[in-house]
Design a protein around this motif. Structure first.
Motif, PDB file in Angstrom:
ATOM      1  N   GLU A 152     -14.148  -4.914  -2.946  1.00 21.66           N
ATOM      2  CA  GLU A 152     -13.895  -4.006  -2.412  1.00 21.66           C
ATOM      3  C   GLU A 152     -12.526  -4.677  -2.605  1.00 21.66           C
ATOM      4  OE1 GLU A 152     -15.686  -1.899   1.369  1.00 21.66           O
ATOM      5  OE2 GLU A 152     -16.238  -4.267   1.082  1.00 21.66           O
TER       6      GLU A 152
ATOM      7  N   ASP B 131      -7.699   2.469  -1.143  1.00 17.20           N
ATOM      8  CA  ASP B 131      -8.293   1.784  -0.686  1.00 17.20           C
ATOM      9  C   ASP B 131      -9.682   2.354  -1.639  1.00 17.20           C
ATOM     10  OD1 ASP B 131      -5.761   0.341   0.455  1.00 17.20           O
ATOM     11  OD2 ASP B 131      -7.893   1.658   3.131  1.00 17.20           O
TER      12      ASP B 131
ATOM     13  N   SER C 219       0.671  -1.664   0.016  1.00 16.10           N
ATOM     14  CA  SER C 219       0.164  -0.342  -0.398  1.00 16.10           C
ATOM     15  C   SER C 219       0.669   1.351   0.190  1.00 16.10           C
ATOM     16  CB  SER C 219      -0.374  -0.018   1.398  1.00 16.10           C
ATOM     17  OG  SER C 219      -0.059  -0.025   1.997  1.00 16.10           O
TER      18      SER C 219
ATOM     19  N   ARG D  58     -11.365   8.454  -4.986  1.00 17.49           N
ATOM     20  CA  ARG D  58     -11.249   7.384  -5.561  1.00 17.49           C
ATOM     21  C   ARG D  58     -10.343   7.742  -6.108  1.00 17.49           C
ATOM     22  NH1 ARG D  58     -12.866   4.465  -8.990  1.00 17.49           N
ATOM     23  NH2 ARG D  58     -14.722   4.049  -8.796  1.00 17.49           N
TER      24      ARG D  58
ATOM     25  N   CYS E   8     -16.276   2.169  -5.017  1.00 17.19           N
ATOM     26  CA  CYS E   8     -16.402   0.598  -5.534  1.00 17.19           C
ATOM     27  C   CYS E   8     -15.824   0.137  -6.758  1.00 17.19           C
ATOM     28  CB  CYS E   8     -15.407  -0.457  -4.088  1.00 17.19           C
ATOM     29  SG  CYS E   8     -16.777  -0.802  -4.247  1.00 17.19           S
TER      30      CYS E   8
ATOM     31  N   LYS F 227      -7.619  -3.537  -1.143  1.00 21.00           N
ATOM     32  CA  LYS F 227      -6.815  -2.550  -0.451  1.00 21.00           C
ATOM     33  C   LYS F 227      -6.200  -1.403  -2.025  1.00 21.00           C
ATOM     34  CE  LYS F 227      -7.408  -3.190   3.589  1.00 21.00           C
ATOM     35  NZ  LYS F 227      -8.211  -2.275   4.572  1.00 21.00           N
TER      36      LYS F 227
ATOM     37  N   THR G  33     -13.583   1.570  -1.923  1.00 21.63           N
ATOM     38  CA  THR G  33     -13.947   0.705   0.130  1.00 21.63           C
ATOM     39  C   THR G  33     -16.234   0.543  -1.060  1.00 21.63           C
ATOM     40  OG1 THR G  33     -14.351   2.560   1.043  1.00 21.63           O
ATOM     41  CG2 THR G  33     -12.910   1.057   1.011  1.00 21.63           C
TER      42      THR G  33
END
Length: 403
Positions: A312, A254, A105, A338, A261, A314, A256
């Motif tokens: 979803e 991420d 990440s 995002r 997402c 990471k 989500t």
């Protein structure tokens, strides 16, 4: 009584059908009309348009997906990246697989900062508005060369701003190795090879960012990218019923349920569905509707909520899917961005763009682009060999600043 506008539309479709099916008579047509013929349509597409009187249209090439006879991997790869036959069966049944790990990440965050700057602070070298690589339909002979390379404030309306952003964030891997190397990573190529075969090209990349408190993307699907102009497909495989292409979607932050997402309808890739049209009026088309350009439409498919899958991930993960599967994204209900990028990966026996598109400029009428120069476009061989020579290939590594 039959509505006059529907009757006129049906007569138009019948006219198109005749000249598409009987090519010998096309020589009788004025060049302007000849250029408007939907030569990439098949019988089902003509029939649905005719029967509905224009209420329903296919925005992509109608096809049914050919079931696999076995689920053995199509390439031998290192154990680290191997898919089992159950994994491959899952993909064929559902239209997607993953997520998988691509990078940590913290590395994804570093790459995101570089790519966000690329997408938002610099103009594309591949499709340059200031360099007249594309012209909007209502711009006439406007000279874009007077615009600074990072300035597009002279665009006329919100739709042109939207299209500019889409083109400015498309195929930037052709000028940036950081982006290109994401899709050349064996974690991506080796898994795609087991589904498609050992020889692969990357033909398209795109940034997908979702701003704070923004609407999601409505359900849609794609097969051969006919919807650029609703006349001729961009992607031309030897057999449209086979699996010839995959999309790799990489999360840079991420992804989500809260920040928008992706979502997907499992199993919906087995057939391309038409759209139910509402109105063709670009001035009334909001951001959510622009997946279909100036058309407001909904996919003509009864979706079982049980088949809706929320993907979803990471930051630094990716998943693989066929865009034949009905997909979209959730609303972003957070105050954060995002960010993601995707790449479309195809077999080398698949031709991207027709000779005419490459030589005479492409048009994206659905989104109001009159001409798009493809002079700087190339496919990138990311695995194996190209034994067909159908596509121009990027021969040298592109230059980019180190992170």
């Amino acid at each position: 009584m039959l509505n006059i506008s529907k009757l006129a539309f049906r007569l138009k479709i019948a006219f198109y059908y005749f000249f598409v099916k009987f090519k010998i008579f096309q020589a009788l047509l004025p060049n302007r009309i000849k250029k408007s013929l939907p030569t990439g349509w098949n019988n089902q597409m003509f029939w649905v348009a005719f029967k509905s009187g224009g209420d329903k249209l296919y925005f992509d090439y109608y096809v049914k997906f050919k079931e696999s006879i076995d689920y053995k991997p199509k390439a031998i790869v290192d154990l680290e990246y191997q898919l089992t036959e159950k994994d491959i069966e899952f993909f064929y049944e559902n239209g997607y697989i993953g997520p998988f790990d691509l990078m940590p990440s913290d590395e994804a965050e570093q790459i995101k900062e570089h790519l966000v700057k690329l997408a938002t602070k610099t103009e594309s070298k591949i499709y340059s508005y200031s360099g007249n690589d594309f012209v909007f339909q209502d711009n006439g002979n406007q000279d874009n060369q007077n615009l600074p390379s990072n300035n597009h404030k002279q665009l006329k309306n919100e739709n042109e701003e939207f299209v500019y952003e889409r083109l400015n964030t498309k195929d930037r891997h052709l000028e940036d190795n950081v982006l290109l190397n994401l899709f050349k990573h064996p974690s991506v190529t080796e898994r795609c090879a087991q589904l498609l075969g050992q020889n692969l090209i990357l033909w398209r990349s795109q940034f997908f960012q979702k701003s704070p408190f923004s609407a999601g993307t409505k359900w849609h699907q794609a097969s051969t990218w006919l919807f650029d102009n609703l006349q001729q497909s961009v992607v031309q495989p030897p057999d449209c019923e086979e699996l010839f292409e995959l999309t790799c979607w990489i999360a840079l932050t991420d992804a989500t349920k809260e920040n928008g997402c992706m979502k997907l309808v499992a199993g919906s890739h087995k057939e391309i569905y038409p759209l139910k049209l509402k109105i063709e009026d670009k001035s009334k088309s909001d951001i959510e509707e622009r997946i279909y350009g100036g058309y407001q439409a909904d996919i003509d498919c009864q979706i079982n909520p049980k088949d809706e899958k929320v993907i979803e991930m990471k930051a630094g993960q990716f998943f693989i899917f066929t865009e034949r599967a009905i997909h979209g994204s959730l609303d972003n209900i957070t105050d954060g961005w995002r960010w993601a990028v995707n790449g479309r990966i195809s077999r080398t026996d698949t031709r991207i763009y027709t000779k005419k598109m490459l030589e005479e400029k492409h048009d994206i009428k659905t989104f109001g682009v009159k001409t798009l120069s493809l002079d700087k476009w190339k496919a990138v061989l990311i695995r194996g060999e190209d034994n067909f020579g159908y596509n121009r290939l990027l021969e040298e590594e592109v230059a980019c600043k180190s992170l």
